[in-house]
Design an enzyme around this catalytic site. Structure first.
Site, PDB file in Angstrom:
ATOM      1  N   SER A  91       0.839  -1.191   0.000  1.00  0.00           N
ATOM      2  CA  SER A  91       0.000   0.000   0.000  1.00  0.00           C
ATOM      3  C   SER A  91       0.878   1.247   0.000  1.00  0.00           C
ATOM      4  CB  SER A  91      -0.902  -0.001   1.239  1.00  0.00           C
ATOM      5  OG  SER A  91      -1.668   1.177   1.279  1.00  0.00           O
ATOM      6  N   GLY A  92       0.644   2.116  -0.962  1.00  0.00           N
ATOM      7  CA  GLY A  92       1.443   3.323  -1.088  1.00  0.00           C
ATOM      8  C   GLY A  92       2.610   3.184  -2.031  1.00  0.00           C
ATOM      9  N   THR A  96      -2.012   2.505  -8.138  1.00  0.00           N
ATOM     10  CA  THR A  96      -3.127   3.232  -8.782  1.00  0.00           C
ATOM     11  C   THR A  96      -2.614   4.189  -9.847  1.00  0.00           C
ATOM     12  OG1 THR A  96      -4.404   3.084  -6.734  1.00  0.00           O
ATOM     13  CG2 THR A  96      -5.104   4.720  -8.348  1.00  0.00           C
ATOM     14  N   ASN A 138      -0.434   6.114   2.746  1.00  0.00           N
ATOM     15  CA  ASN A 138      -0.741   6.545   1.380  1.00  0.00           C
ATOM     16  C   ASN A 138      -1.859   7.577   1.435  1.00  0.00           C
ATOM     17  OD1 ASN A 138      -1.033   6.843  -1.328  1.00  0.00           O
ATOM     18  ND2 ASN A 138      -1.694   4.750  -1.756  1.00  0.00           N
ATOM     19  N   SER A 141      -4.943   5.939  -0.989  1.00  0.00           N
ATOM     20  CA  SER A 141      -4.896   4.485  -0.920  1.00  0.00           C
ATOM     21  C   SER A 141      -6.198   3.896  -1.454  1.00  0.00           C
ATOM     22  CB  SER A 141      -4.675   4.033   0.525  1.00  0.00           C
ATOM     23  OG  SER A 141      -4.699   2.637   0.612  1.00  0.00           O
ATOM     24  N   SER A 142      -6.089   2.894  -2.350  1.00  0.00           N
ATOM     25  CA  SER A 142      -7.268   2.208  -2.874  1.00  0.00           C
ATOM     26  C   SER A 142      -7.761   1.237  -1.811  1.00  0.00           C
ATOM     27  CB  SER A 142      -6.927   1.460  -4.158  1.00  0.00           C
ATOM     28  OG  SER A 142      -6.535   2.345  -5.168  1.00  0.00           O
ATOM     29  N   GLY A 370      -2.820  -3.374  -2.011  1.00  0.00           N
ATOM     30  CA  GLY A 370      -1.508  -3.929  -1.730  1.00  0.00           C
ATOM     31  C   GLY A 370      -1.471  -4.640  -0.388  1.00  0.00           C
ATOM     32  N   GLU A 372      -0.911  -5.348   3.320  1.00  0.00           N
ATOM     33  CA  GLU A 372      -1.060  -4.426   4.440  1.00  0.00           C
ATOM     34  C   GLU A 372      -0.692  -5.121   5.730  1.00  0.00           C
ATOM     35  OE1 GLU A 372      -4.957  -2.808   4.457  1.00  0.00           O
ATOM     36  OE2 GLU A 372      -4.625  -1.533   2.691  1.00  0.00           O
TER      37      GLU A 372
END
Length: 1743
Positions: A91-92, A96, A138, A141-142, A370, A372
């Site tokens: 994540s981050g 995306t 992030n 973040s998605s 991602g 986590e």
């Protein structure tokens, strides 16, 4: 990275670190792209980069995400196989953004640029708004996964796309971790939505809602929520979301926020804990937005139904249960809303085609959450990490397993590479029996299953393995999993509840009963048949609900799938889709946890490289063969590279042919292998083969083209040759036939000539004989006819004479027998018959006159409306103004300027008149008119304006203008004078405030600043007594009629002109400027600019002075008269509109509204056009066109209405079309005016031709100039200069003179007709007639340039010379020395009479040069003697034989040097900042000597020469609400503001630039030595350098020739080492010392000199009036229920008053009711204390 020498972890890490520092964020590992998040914007994603990576092989250019996208696109089209790109990382890490870049590239290279591509790109902002949020790792973040499948047709164009979403984190809606935010959409909406929309939804700020403040973070650095919301709204429109859909989405989101603020209270009911809902506005608003019954919603939130076999029991919930139920309801709404949005997007971008699916390819982009690992991980993190385990296994399978298996299957010699396999983790999580996900599903289906029992079962089945980590003790609720990326500990609390993802049936029923369409659509799958509820009598907490079905039958219930079940199903479908495609991988690496650019955390990056298997990937990519073809595929593609002579495919096997191709082309590198069925190549092998294939294909294509073109051109040649032969054959035959016909025609003509001669001779003979015969016959017939007529006449005479004789005989006989009475009756009958005939004749004459009046011409109609308008030339009426009598007294030479001689106008945008047919007035009316009003002529009053207006005053003014227009055009009769008409509103009854505010004017208000500053220099002439005007004289529309106050004239104000046009002023005022603009603008929208500092627009006349002119009578005190109500003032004449008005009054009212209220201009034009459309009354129509032409000459329409008005004017009758069109064009070019039409314009309306005004020159010449209403002073000056061939025209300006006043219009864009209109209004105020206003237009010299040369233009010198002589006579130019006047008079004598100095000539010269006061002080004979003596004594002109032009030049130069202040341009300014001066408001005088600061008494505050000015900067000054100029000088930097500050800055800049260009003086900026080169000049810093301009050095090349003033040495000087001073004379020592001093010492020296000279005085005392401008409230303007008497003055808050106040004076107290009341009472007490009587009317008791 497969090319690295050191193939170890440290080498990999250092490679990434070095590339990251250089800004290279992309790295290849074979065909796998490694992307490091830069946390900043890089300029590597432009259109140029897209073109650069298009159609390029992987590895040709530096690594880039565009290269991967191009490879996907290329392989999809080449192999006809679907592609996919798996983007993975923590994540981050930037997944995306990589997805968006891939989409942008695919949309760009598809080449269609269609709407579907834009829709696919615009889907990202919507999905990010609903599914992305700020986390601690992030900012975007998605919180969900998505798979975007982009479909392409066979030509490679995008046809559509489909988006699949996975596992939205719904718990984030109700709860966020610290320093995290909720989903972006909530903050977008609260920040970007308009105030009105937020008011409807009862929304505030993000800090007001609990769901948005749990993470203590409501903002995100680097994100503009307002801009993002605008982008979000535009994306909704692109994706076919309607406005209703957008609004419904906002309603549901607002309802979620309001539900989050709903609170519950715990209460005890029958010894049981229950809860009740706290009543608040949030709950009410939430129920309104959801469109549900508040009671039903309250019941659903506080009660829960329990179903049995036959009935359903409702049980009250505790407070904690109610909160959980509310949160579950909110999550359900948001989750289903997100799914609805995704489906809506898919319906817009996904359009299944009827083509064969084999012809359609696709590229899939997987952007999923991602890996986590937070401090506290929950159910969502388990699902997310499970998905990442699946993707890692997919990567391992394709990169390691499948590839190595294929090598073994094809018998390729291969050393097995070890890799980390995560299959064991997947087995524990989802594959084996009793796996963790299955246990969670199983426990969720048990009614009594809890998180504790779930944890116990997981410990029981998985504690012995290496993947599962059990809790340390039985009290802990967290367990661990060893993932491929590391160990992660999960908190099992809430697992079952989140997995069940159920919603109370009571809330489902609430949703079912809702009328919100979007809410019902979102819950479509859950909605079912209704139920019936009955309240239990035994237990008030229970509600028994009977089902609609019978008690014996139970409905079949389908088990609701759990969240894990749904997620596993969609994930399995995803893996199948990916397996069917050719995969590409992008590994995103996060360089640090702080989201900072250029920060590389080695440990973090190394951990990511290890668990992603990057080392093993590099090894297998380096040793493996990524390109694999079957023999048939290879031979089919590269058959063109095989030579048949070496290997013939017809006889040899496919394997041998493939080996032959590789051996012939891949000679240098033999690192390729052949297996059983395939050939294995490296990436660079494939690239080399592709390049060779392209070269060979191009060669073969050229060969084919060469042969085909040769065949084509040979065939065309043969065809053309055969055609040429046919043409030659036919042409030769045609030519022979043509020659034969020509000879044949010649013979025919010769025969015709011979025959014609014979026939002509025969005709002449026959004609001669016929003429003789005709003469004899006609003579005989004429004689016979004359004889017949003579006999007939004789017979007629005989019978007539007999009849007359018989009548006379009968009359004599009758008279003998008739009596006197009968004779009288007979006479009476004859008279009656005569009267009857006369009556018939009179009636016929009246009918003809009536018809003639109805069809009266426009010329006669103008005379009928405005009175007789004689044709005259403007500027020749009445007596000449004071000081100009001698010019008009001389023999005037009148010249005229032909229209063809007019100067070329400024280029305007070319109008396109071809498409004006589309812009009809009827079309405009149908689009913009309110209330269905037609654009046709009517005779009724309007209820609302034609156009929409926001301001109430504009609406009321529009209705008033309509009423006046109807009366002007004759469509409504004029009201009777004695009766009062009851109108719709009081504002229509009274004269509008815009026009009532018109006050009496003084000519001194219009006088320019230049004349008022210099008027004290003139001679004070004795006053002439003038008879006062009677009080009850005829009223004027802009003076008596519309004024609210009439005061007696000032006793000390007298005029020099005693003619009829100089009636004394009735109301002297201290305020300056254009009366029309000042008074009409009082009802404009509120302005923050004070009245005494308000600036005029460019189109108005002359800006009023901010320096108050001192009144001659210091006792001028205006006392306000209290307002009287209607009952108290019934006898007085009302200032209303319901009385008869003249046409001129109505015209001024209509035009006045257009000038004052810019928003009404289109309304006025529309009203006039409406009354002209289909108007059958000729008289009314002609009046309307006259009114339209007059309005077009004053103000233009808006851009919106211009085209429609141009189209309407084309249909005007007779010559009104071209006349109105030209007026419109000119008004648009020069802008709107500030005054109503003058009498000259009314006169021009008769003939519809240009007006003629007379412009006088100082040499006695009068030039008649054609003008129109839009003519500016600049245009007149240009026309006159062209006429008299004046080349040096700078400084000549247009002046207006009337009575004893003269003021400058300048040579800019000021409207001349505005000045004339003001003069006419002043004459009307004085009691004269406007049409006879004695104004004059004069061209005079206003300012000299510092480099003025009289020899360049003799015409200019002559005009200035005549101006100086006139100024000497009338005291404008004065000298303390008599010798100067004597010398000037002697020169004037020489110019006029040469060497002849006779006494009468000398006397004439003295009378022309010496003013009257000096002639009275010293006799005229004495002056004559002095001039004669001076002429004889000097004799300089005779001896030197100077020409007249040279002597004129001497006079001009003397005046320029003697009186520079009189040849100055003045600007009123306010000092914003700078060194201290005695006053902050003063006059800036600019002339050829420099810049001077003056106060209103002409006291010099500061003098600056041009070398002391170092720079000028122009800007907008918000504080001064106008223009500002920063004047940089050696004596300090001054910031000056004023309406003409920009013009002042341009003038100073022009003077500085011209002086610098012509200057010969410079100062050294640094030391320079000539030791190295003797041609260079040596000087020190601060030395004065004299520039020598002998063309030895070119200044443009950086060098000049100079002389050091101190050493007298000469040499070359570099331009950058000197500062050229703007001066034509040697600078003074003071200036040089100031230049050489440092800034601090210069400032101290200036302050010391100011203290010594006393130039720094005390600041002037402020007045209450100045204080009121900034701090007092605006005067009251509402007089709807009051009638203002003639003696009432406008409300002046700062002046003395005897009336109490109803509002406080200070603006800051107006909004405070309590303090406002106290302030009004305090003022009343002050009035009581000032009373001298014993009784105070404001107190209840006696004082």
């Amino acid at each position: 990275m497969i090319m690295l020498g050191d193939l170890n972890e440290e080498g990999l890490l250092r490679n990434l670190l070095v590339r990251h520092k250089e800004g290279k964020i992309y790295t290849y590992t074979g065909s796998i792209l490694v992307a490091v998040n830069p946390y900043q914007l890089l300029p590597i994603y432009t259109t140029d980069h897209v073109h650069m990576y298009t159609d390029r092989r992987l590895g040709e250019l530096p690594p880039h995400v565009f290269a991967i996208a191009d490879s996907c696109f290329f392989n999809m089209r080449r192999n006809r196989k679907n592609q996919c790109c798996v983007i993975s990382g923590e994540s981050g890490a930037g997944k995306t953004e990589s997805t968006k870049l891939m989409l942008q590239y695919l949309a760009a290279v598809s080449g269609q640029h269609s709407w579907i591509e834009q829709q696919i790109l615009e889907a990202n902002p919507i999905l990010e708004a609903f599914g992305n949020a700020k986390t601690i790792r992030n900012d975007n973040s998605s919180r969900f996964g998505k798979y975007i499948d982009v479909n392409f047709n066979k030509s490679g164009a995008i046809e559509g796309a489909r988006i699949e979403q996975y596992l939205l984190e719904k718990s984030r809606v109700i709860r966020q971790a610290p320093e995290e935010r909720n989903y972006h959409i909530f903050y977008y909406m609260l920040m970007g939505m308009s105030a009105d929309q937020k008011k409807i939804l009862s929304l505030g700020t993000a800090a007001d809602y609990k769901y948005l403040t749990m993470g203590n973070c409501t903002s995100c650095e680097g994100r503009d929520d307002v801009k993002e919301f605008a982008h979000f709204r535009s994306a909704l429109k692109v994706l076919t979301f309607s406005e209703a859909d957008s609004w419904e989405i906002s309603r549901l989101l607002a309802a979620i926020l309001h539900l989050g603020n709903v609170e519950f209270d715990s209460i005890i009911l029958q010894n049981m804990e229950v809860c009740e809902l706290c009543k608040c506005s949030h709950f009410t608003m939430a129920s309104q937005l959801l469109e549900v019954d508040p009671k039903a919603l309250e019941s659903g939130l506080t009660q829960r139904s329990v179903s049995t076999i036959k009935e359903t029991v409702s049980k009250s919930l505790t407070r904690a249960q109610a909160v959980d139920g509310r949160d579950a309801f909110v999550k359900a709404i948001y989750g289903r809303l997100f799914i609805w949005v995704v489906n809506k997007i898919n319906s817009a971008v996904y359009k299944p085609t009827e083509e064969d699916k084999d012809l359609q390819q696709s590229i899939g982009l997987l952007d999923i959450f991602g890996f986590e690992n937070f401090t506290k991980n929950s159910f969502e993190q388990l699902c997310i990490n499970f998905a990442n385990e699946q993707l890692q296994q997919f990567f391992v399978k394709h990169v390691f397993k499948l590839e190595q298996e294929e090598y073994s299957r094809e018998n390729i010699v291969w050393k097995h590479i070890e890799y980390k396999d995560n299959q064991a983790t997947l087995d524990i999580l989802a594959s084996k029996t009793m796996n963790i996900l299955a246990l969670i599903d199983e426990e969720s289906n048990f009614p009594k299953g809890t998180d504790t029992t779930l944890l116990r079962k997981m410990n029981q089945f998985h504690e012995k393995g290496n993947v599962y980590i059990r809790p340390k003790n039985d009290h802990e609720t967290s367990f661990g999993i060893r993932h491929f990326a590391g160990e992660v500990y999960y908190d099992s609390q809430g697992f079952l509840e989140k997995n069940r993802d159920t919603l109370s049936s009571d809330l489902i029923q609430v949703v079912e009963a809702s009328t919100n369409k979007l809410l019902r659509q979102a819950f479509q799958s859950e909605l079912g048949p209704g139920t019936k509820t009955i309240k239990s009598s035994n237990n008030p907490r229970m509600m028994i609900t009977m089902s609609k079905s019978s008690s014996n039958k139970t409905p079949d219930k389908k088990r609701v799938p759990t969240l894990i079940g749904q997620f596993r199903q969609s994930l399995d479908s995803l893996m199948k889709t990916l397996s069917a495609c050719q995969p590409y991988f992008i590994r995103c690496i996060k360089p640090n946890d702080f989201k900072r650019p250029m920060l590389f955390d080695r440990d973090l990056c190394m951990r990511q490289l290890r668990y992603s298997g990057m080392m093993e990937t590099i090894k297998i990519r380096k040793a493996g063969y990524p390109v694999r073809y079957t023999f048939k595929e290879f031979l089919d593609r590269y058959r063109v590279l095989l030579k048949t002579s070496v290997c013939d495919p017809a006889t040899e096997s496919e394997e041998k042919c493939c080996e032959t191709i590789c051996k012939s082309l891949l000679k240098e590198d033999k690192d390729w292998k052949t297996g059983k069925t395939k050939i294995f190549l490296k990436d660079f092998h494939d690239t080399k083969l592709e390049l060779e294939r392209m070269i060979e294909l191009n060669t073969k294509a050229l060969l084919i083209q060469r042969v085909l073109r040769g065949y084509k051109y040979r065939r065309e040649f043969l065809k053309k040759r055969s055609a040429a032969v046919v043409i030659q054959k036919n042409w030769r035959g045609h030519k022979g036939r043509k020659l034969f016909k020509k000879v044949q025609l010649g013979f025919a003509r010769l025969q015709a000539q011979v025959r014609s001669r014979h026939l002509h001779l025969q005709y002449k003979k026959k004609r001669q004989a016929a003429l003789v015969l005709q003469a004899h016959v006609r003579g005989y017939q004429a004689r016979k006819e004359w004889q017949r007529k003579r006999n007939a006449v004789i017979v007629l005479q005989t019978h007539t004479r007999g009849m007359l004789a018989r009548k006379a005989l009968q009359k004599k006989k009758r008279d003998m027998y008739l009596s006197a009475k009968e004779k009288e009756a007979e006479q009476r009958a004859l008279l009656e018959k005569q009267r009857h005939l006369e009556e018939i004749l009179r009636r016929r004459q009246e009918m003809e006159a009536q018809k003639q009046s109805e069809s009266m011409s426009a010329m006669e109609l103008v005379d009928d409306m405005f009175g007789f308008l004689p044709d005259a030339v403007g500027g020749q009426e009445g007596q000449a103004p004071v000081g100009f009598e001698n010019i008009e007294g001389k023999r005037t030479i009148i010249e005229e300027i032909d229209i063809d001689e007019l100067p070329i106008e400024e280029d305007l945008p070319q109008e396109d008149y071809d498409d004006l047919d589309e812009f009809t007035f009827s079309k405009f009316g149908s689009m913009y008119f309110q209330g269905g009003v037609t654009p046709n002529h009517i005779r009724q009053r309007l209820r609302k304006p034609l156009l929409y207006h926001e301001d109430e005053d504009d609406i009321q003014a529009s209705l008033t203008v309509w009423w006046i227009i109807l009366r002007f055009m004759g469509d409504l009769p004029e009201p009777k004078k004695q009766t009062r008409v009851q109108l719709n509103s009081p504002q229509e009854r009274f004269m509008p405030q815009d026009l009532i505010a018109r006050k009496d004017r003084r000519l001194s208000h219009m006088v320019g600043l230049d004349q008022r500053m210099l008027r004290n220099k003139k001679e004070n002439t004795p006053p002439i007594a003038v008879e006062e005007l009677p009080q009850k004289r005829k009223a004027s529309v802009f003076t008596d009629l519309l004024t609210k106050n009439r005061k007696a004239p000032m006793p000390n104000e007298n005029l020099q002109n005693s003619k009829v046009y100089t009636v004394p002023d009735g109301n002297p005022r201290a305020r300056k400027g254009s009366t029309f603009t000042d008074l009409m603008s009082r009802n404009k929208k509120t302005s923050m600019i004070p009245d005494n500092a308000s600036s005029r627009s460019n189109s108005s006349f002359r800006k009023p002075s901010i320096i108050m002119e001192e009144s001659e009578d210091q006792t001028d005190v205006i006392k306000a008269t209290p307002l009287q109500t209607l009952k108290e003032d019934e006898d007085q004449e009302e200032l209303t509109l319901d009385r008869p008005l003249t046409s001129l009054e109505k015209l001024h009212i209509i035009v006045g509204y257009g000038i004052v209220r810019q928003d009404l201009r289109d309304e006025i034009f529309c009203q006039i056009c409406k009354q002209l459309q289909d108007n059958s009354n000729t008289n009314s129509s002609t009046r309307g066109w006259i009114l339209l032409s007059l309005c077009l000459g004053v103000f233009p329409p808006s851009e919106r209405f211009t085209r429609y008005l141009q189209s309407f004017i084309r249909g005007a009758p007779r010559d009104f079309a071209s006349y109105c069109a030209e007026r419109l064009r000119r008004t648009r070019m020069n802008g709107a005016r500030g005054e109503p039409p003058a009498w000259l314009e009314l006169q021009a309306t008769k003939t519809r031709k240009p007006m003629i005004v007379s412009v006088r020159l100082m040499n006695g010449t009068s030039i008649n100039v054609p003008v129109d209403p839009a003519t500016t002073s600049k245009e007149i000056c240009q026309m006159v200069c062209n006429k008299i061939k004046l080349t040096d025209s700078f400084g000549f300006s247009l002046y207006v003179a009337m009575y004893e006043k003269v003021w400058a219009l300048g040579s800019a864009r000021d409207h001349v007709m505005d000045a004339i209109s003001q003069c006419e209004q002043e004459v009307k105020r004085r009691g004269g007639q406007e049409r006879h206003a004695p104004w004059r237009l004069v061209i005079r010299k206003e300012i000299f340039t510092p480099w003025h040369d009289c020899k360049k233009d003799k015409v200019s010198t002559d005009l200035i010379y005549k101006q100086i002589i006139q100024g000497l006579k009338f005291g404008e130019y004065q000298s303390k020395k008599e010798d100067d006047l004597v010398e000037l008079t002697a020169k004037h004598l020489y110019i006029q009479h040469g060497q002849d100095s006779r006494p009468d000539y000398v006397k004439e010269a003295v009378q022309e040069c010496i003013r009257n006061s000096l002639l009275e002080a010293k006799s005229e004979a004495k002056w004559v003697q002095m001039v004669s003596t001076a002429t004889l004594r000097s004799g300089q002109f005779v001896s030197s034989r100077k020409s007249e032009d040279a002597v004129k030049a001497e006079i001009v130069d003397f005046a320029r040097e003697q009186w520079p202040i009189f040849f100055s341009r003045f600007f009123e300014v306010t000092k914003v900042s700078g060194p201290p001066l005695q006053k902050s408001k003063f006059i800036v005088a600019i002339n050829w000597t420099g810049i001077t600061f003056l106060d209103e008494r002409e006291k010099r505050l500061l003098e600056l020469s041009f070398p002391e000015v170092t720079g000028v900067n122009t800007s907008r000054d918000d504080k001064a609400a106008g223009q500002a100029v920063c004047l940089l000088t050696l004596k300090g930097d001054f910031t000056l503001s004023g309406s003409k500050a920009e013009d002042m800055g341009e003038l100073i800049t022009m003077f500085l630039g011209g002086l610098t260009e012509r200057s010969q003086y410079a100062v050294a900026l640094k030391d320079a030595s000539s030791q190295d080169d003797p041609t260079l000049l040596s000087f020190k810093k601060g030395d004065l350098i004299i520039i020598i301009k002998d063309d030895e050095f070119l200044q443009g090349r950086g060098w000049v020739k100079g002389e050091n003033d101190s050493t007298r040495q000469r040499g070359a000087v570099p331009i950058e080492a000197i500062l050229i001073l703007p001066t034509l004379t040697k600078p003074t020592n003071e200036v040089m010392s100031l230049i050489n001093l440092p800034p601090n010492q210069r400032k101290n020296l200036i302050q010391t000199n100011q203290k010594e000279t006393g130039t720094v005085g005390r600041a002037p005392l402020a007045t209450l009036k100045e204080f009121s401008v900034q701090y007092f409230r605006q005067p009251t303007k509402d007089v709807n229920r009051q009638v203002i008497s003639r003696n009432a003055a406008p409300e002046r808050l700062w002046a003395h008053s005897r009336e109490p106040i109803r509002q406080p004076f200070l603006q800051k107290l107006v909004g405070n009711p309590e303090l406002s009341q106290k302030a009004c009472l305090a003022f009343t007490d002050i009035l009581c204390m000032q009373k001298e009587k014993d009784f105070c009317p404001f107190c209840p008791s006696v004082v």
